[in-house]
Structure formats: structure tokens, C-alpha cells
Design an enzyme around this catalytic site. Structure first.
Site, PDB file in Angstrom:
ATOM      1  N   ASN A 102       0.899  -1.032   0.044  1.00 25.22           N
ATOM      2  CA  ASN A 102       0.106   0.028   0.012  1.00 25.22           C
ATOM      3  C   ASN A 102       0.822   1.136  -0.052  1.00 25.22           C
ATOM      4  O   ASN A 102       1.436   1.613   0.949  1.00 25.22           O
ATOM      5  CB  ASN A 102      -0.805  -0.159   1.128  1.00 25.22           C
ATOM      6  N   HIS A 156     -12.942   2.642   0.086  1.00 22.64           N
ATOM      7  CA  HIS A 156     -12.833   1.455   1.041  1.00 22.64           C
ATOM      8  C   HIS A 156     -13.744   0.366   0.375  1.00 22.64           C
ATOM      9  O   HIS A 156     -14.129  -0.633   1.475  1.00 22.64           O
ATOM     10  CB  HIS A 156     -13.591   2.125   2.287  1.00 22.64           C
ATOM     11  N   GLU A 196      -8.191  -5.249   5.077  1.00 23.22           N
ATOM     12  CA  GLU A 196      -7.971  -5.033   3.410  1.00 23.22           C
ATOM     13  C   GLU A 196      -6.732  -5.714   3.098  1.00 23.22           C
ATOM     14  O   GLU A 196      -6.671  -6.112   1.949  1.00 23.22           O
ATOM     15  CB  GLU A 196      -7.930  -3.477   3.462  1.00 23.22           C
ATOM     16  N   ARG A 246      -2.842  -1.976  -3.306  1.00 24.30           N
ATOM     17  CA  ARG A 246      -3.926  -0.999  -3.097  1.00 24.30           C
ATOM     18  C   ARG A 246      -3.723   0.008  -4.098  1.00 24.30           C
ATOM     19  O   ARG A 246      -2.878   0.780  -3.980  1.00 24.30           O
ATOM     20  CB  ARG A 246      -4.108  -0.788  -1.801  1.00 24.30           C
ATOM     21  N   ARG A 303     -12.119  15.262   7.835  1.00 21.86           N
ATOM     22  CA  ARG A 303     -12.935  15.585   6.770  1.00 21.86           C
ATOM     23  C   ARG A 303     -14.202  15.886   7.078  1.00 21.86           C
ATOM     24  O   ARG A 303     -14.768  15.199   7.892  1.00 21.86           O
ATOM     25  CB  ARG A 303     -13.068  14.339   5.802  1.00 21.86           C
TER      26      ARG A 303
END
Ligand code: AMP
Length: 400
Positions: free
Chosen positions: A7, A181, A387, A92, A242
Site C-alpha cells: 500500500n 474503502h 484489507e 492497493r 474530513r
């Protein structure tokens, strides 16, 4: 089959090595941070419990991948005898737009598409690409597979992904909702079905991935119907830094009032808002905000209320989208760990069939578990996301 999962972010490279043939065991994992900035560090650990931490001379992703390879082969802490043991590398990748909607072998053509998709993810795709190219150089001849955050959501219908903007912007500039996601939402939806002992193809599931970034997805029969993030990971619920959903006019107003450039406004919305901006204690970590709220800080308590309320609204909306619900899943840092946030989100939803068992909710465990009462019409699960494992599984499926 040994699989390396990478990643690669703007200043970090995260990696995990799995032996998929040996019960998907994690052989080694780690993180190189502050790449290209002063004080670059690497954390590495292996399945024997050995750890190495410290500053490393890493200036770019290629240095980072070289160092990962060196550690994996190290005579003391290594886990491989030869790099040839790595049969494939799963990456990823954040944005695949409508061009890549499933895991893909990263040949030149696919890499060019990843590059093109960078127009909508300029902070992510270029770094993902650098990670891929570094792996090509260091692990020469090993296939690289891309697993896209957006792919799971590619099944959303136009009624869910179109904004109420002139249609030409969708046609010309690909402005639409993509969702993110996706690897996590897909993984926990399948895991929840497994925990319930039912096929995912027969279930209505809402997955709440509540981490530093957060999104909710509505999944019917294993297929994503809608998700809360949009063109970028800014839309939807309130997150660590955010803002989530906001009237765009509010942003235009602030920009005019404060004379902000688009980049400054982007920074405000992505880096200074959410829990950080609402709570005002200089931290976006829910643990800090919960602790301050417990000590009587009113803004922190209010920030937590706003957070919980927004998630609650999405749960209600997605129950309507799905026409009912079988399982609600909580995952990621907040979803897996915050007993009080889960309780706050679920407060008052008993009438909709979501009955939380306070004793089960209070149990801390790394295992997938049910936290609803035995007689709850809708099951509530906590499913730790993984993940990296989902990327490794998708990689094996493709190269096999
Ligand atoms: P993630 O992005 O999934 O790694 O989630 C990271 C976030 O999870 C942190 O920033 C915290 O806000 C939150 N988190 C982790 N552990 C806890 C906890 N025990 N209680 C509340 N929030 C937590």
C-alpha cells in the site's frame, strides 16, 4: 503461495507478506513512513515476534521496496530464502473510475489506465503507481495485481452515483460518485454473512467502516447498491479530519470571505474539518475526543453527537435503499473499538429492529462477533476489517 501486499501512499509504504498456503499466515509486516522527508523510519516485524524499528535512508518508493526485500531476506529477521518465493504482489490502488472494476494484472496498458485515473485521485494514484514500478524493479518477473478501492462500488446504479449537476460534467469530466474503502466493505460483508452462516447472496447488509476515514455501504445479495463517499473520499459521514456532506455553497462562502484558493479550501475540508474541526482540541482521534467529553468538554460532546447522528441518518437511508436489513456491520478503528460510539449510533433504533445488547457491546475482542440481543430482528456485528488479506486473496484468485 507467498503474496506480498503493498500500500504505497504519498510518504509511506505499508507491506504485509502472507503465506496463503499456510492458513493465510502473516509472515511479516511493516511500514516505512516519512519517505522523502527528514526522519524516515521503518517498522518491521515477523511471525516469530521479532521486531526491527529505526531510522532508514529511504528517499523514494524504490528505496523503500528495496529495503523491504532486504529485510525479508535478512539472515536474522527475514522470512524468505529467495525473493523468487514471492509469487505475486497485490497493490492497493485508490481510483479505477469506470475503467477498472475488478482486480487486474498490472501490465503496461493497465498501468496507463491507473495513470489516467489519477486525474480524479492526484494524491493517491501517482503514488500507487510508483509503488508498482518499484516492485517491478526489485521483484523482477513477479506479477503485480491492482486491487481498487472503487471496484466494489462499481455496481451502484446511476440513480445512486449521479450528482444533481448538469449531465455533461458526468459525460465530459467523469464527475460522479465512485465510493472508496470498497475492499473493506466487500470483505466485512462476506465475513458477516459467514458469521451468520448464510450466503451473502441472500442478505441485506449495511457496512459501517468507521476509521479515520469513514464510509457506509448498502449491500444487497453481495452487491453494492450505494455508499456514502463520492467523487473523492470527502463525501458522507463526518470523519477524523474530513467534513463529510456539506452544502457546497457554505464552502463557496468561506472561500470568498477568507480569500481561499481552491487548494486552501481543499485543505480546509480534508485536513482541518470533521472531528478535528468540530471538537477543537487539536486531535482527530476519537479516543481523545471521548476522553475530553467525559471530562465535561461541551464541544467534544457535541462533536461526538454530530458524528453519531450522521452515521445514524445513513443507516436509516440505507435501510430504505435496501428495503429492509438483515445485518448491520461495524468495522475499522472506531467501529471495532468504540463501545460508546456504537451505542450512541444505535440509540433509539430499537423500533427499526436494531436491538443492541449492552453487555455484548462492552466486550473487547479482535474476533468477529454479534453485539445485538438474541431477539433482535436485525443482527448487529462487529467485524475486524483486513484489507491486506482481502487484497492478497484477490491477488491469488487472479494469478491462479
Ligand atoms: P483506522 O483508520 O481504521 O485505523 O482508525 C483509526 C481511528 O480509530 C483513530 O484515529 C481513532 O479515532 C479510532 N480508534 C481506535 N481505537 C479506538 C478506541 N478504542 N476508541 C475510540 N476510537 C478508536
Amino acid at each position: 503461495m507467498v503474496i506480498l501486499v503493498i500500500n504505497a501512499g504519498s510518504s509511506s509504504v505499508k507491506f504485509t507478506v502472507f503465506d496463503m498456503a499456510d492458513q493465510k499466515k502473516v509472515l511479516a509486516l511493516g511500514l516505512i513512513e516519512r519517505i522523502g522527508i527528514e526522519g524516515t523510519t521503518m517498522k518491521y516485524s515477523n511471525f516469530r515476534g521479532e521486531e526491527v524499528k529505526g531510522e532508514v535512508p529511504v528517499k523514494n518508493p524504490q528505496d523503500a521496496v528495496k529495503l523491504i526485500a532486504e529485510r525479508l531476506l535478512d539472515s536474522k529477521v527475514g522470512v524468505l530464502k529467495s525473493l523468487a518465493e514471492v509469487k505475486a504482489i497485490g497493490h492497493r490502488i485508490v481510483q479505477g473510475m469506470e475503467k477498472i472494476i475488478q482486480p487486474i494484472l498490472l501490465d503496461e496498458k493497465a498501468k496507463n489506465i491507473v495513470r489516467e485515473c489519477g486525474v480524479l485521485a492526484p494524491l493517491h494514484n501517482p503514488h500507487n503507481l510508483m509503488g508498482i514500478e518499484a516492485c517491478e524493479a526489485v521483484f523482477s518477473g513477479v506479477p503485480n495485481v491492482g486491487v481498487f478501492d472503487t471496484a466494489f462500488h462499481s455496481t451502484m446504479p446511476p440513480k445512486a452515483y449521479l450528482y444533481g449537476l448538469p449531465y455533461k460534467y458526468y459525460e465530459k469530466d467523469h464527475i460522479r460518485r465512485y465510493g472508496f474503502h470498497g475492499t473493506s466493505h466487500g470483505f466485512v460483508a462476506r465475513a458477516a454473512a459467514a458469521l451468520a452462516g448464510q450466503p451473502v447472496e441472500s442478505l441485506k447488509i449495511i457496512t459501517a467502516h468507521l476509521g479515520n476515514g469513514a464510509s457506509i455501504a448498502a449491500v444487497k445479495d453481495g452487491i453494492c447498491q450505494d455508499t456514502s463517499m463520492g467523487l473523492t473520499p470527502l463525501e458522507g459521514v463526518i470523519m477524523g479530519t474530513r467534513c463529510g456532506d456539506v452544502d457546497t455553497t457554505a464552502v463557496l462562502y468561506i472561500m470568498k470571505q477568507e480569500g481561499l484558493t481552491p487548494d486552501q479550501a481543499d485543505n480546509l475540508l480534508n485536513k482541518q474539518s470533521g472531528v478535528l474541526g468540530l471538537a477543537g482540541i487539536g486531535s482527530s482521534d476519537l479516543r481523545d475526543v471521548e476522553a475530553k467529553a467525559d471530562q465535561g468538554d461541551k464541544l467534544c460532546a457535541q462533536a461526538l453527537e454530530v458524528y453519531a447522528y450522521r452515521v445514524k441518518k445513513y443507516i436509516g437511508a440505507y435501510m430504505a435503499v435496501l428495503g429492509g436489513l438483515d445485518i448491520l456491520v461495524f468495522t475499522a478503528g472506531v467501529g471495532e473499538n468504540s463501545i460508546t460510539m456504537r451505542a450512541a449510533i444505535l440509540k433509539g433504533l430499537e423500533g427499526l429492529g436494531l436491538k443492541l445488547d449492552p453487555a455484548k457491546n462492552a466486550v473487547r475482542s479482535p474476533e468477529p462477533r454479534v453485539i445485538s440481543t438474541d431477539d433482535s430482528p436485525i443482527k448487529i456485528h462487529v467485524i475486524p476489517t483486513n484489507e491486506e488479506l482481502a487484497i492478497a486473496e484477490a491477488t491469488v484468485k487472479l494469478v491462479a
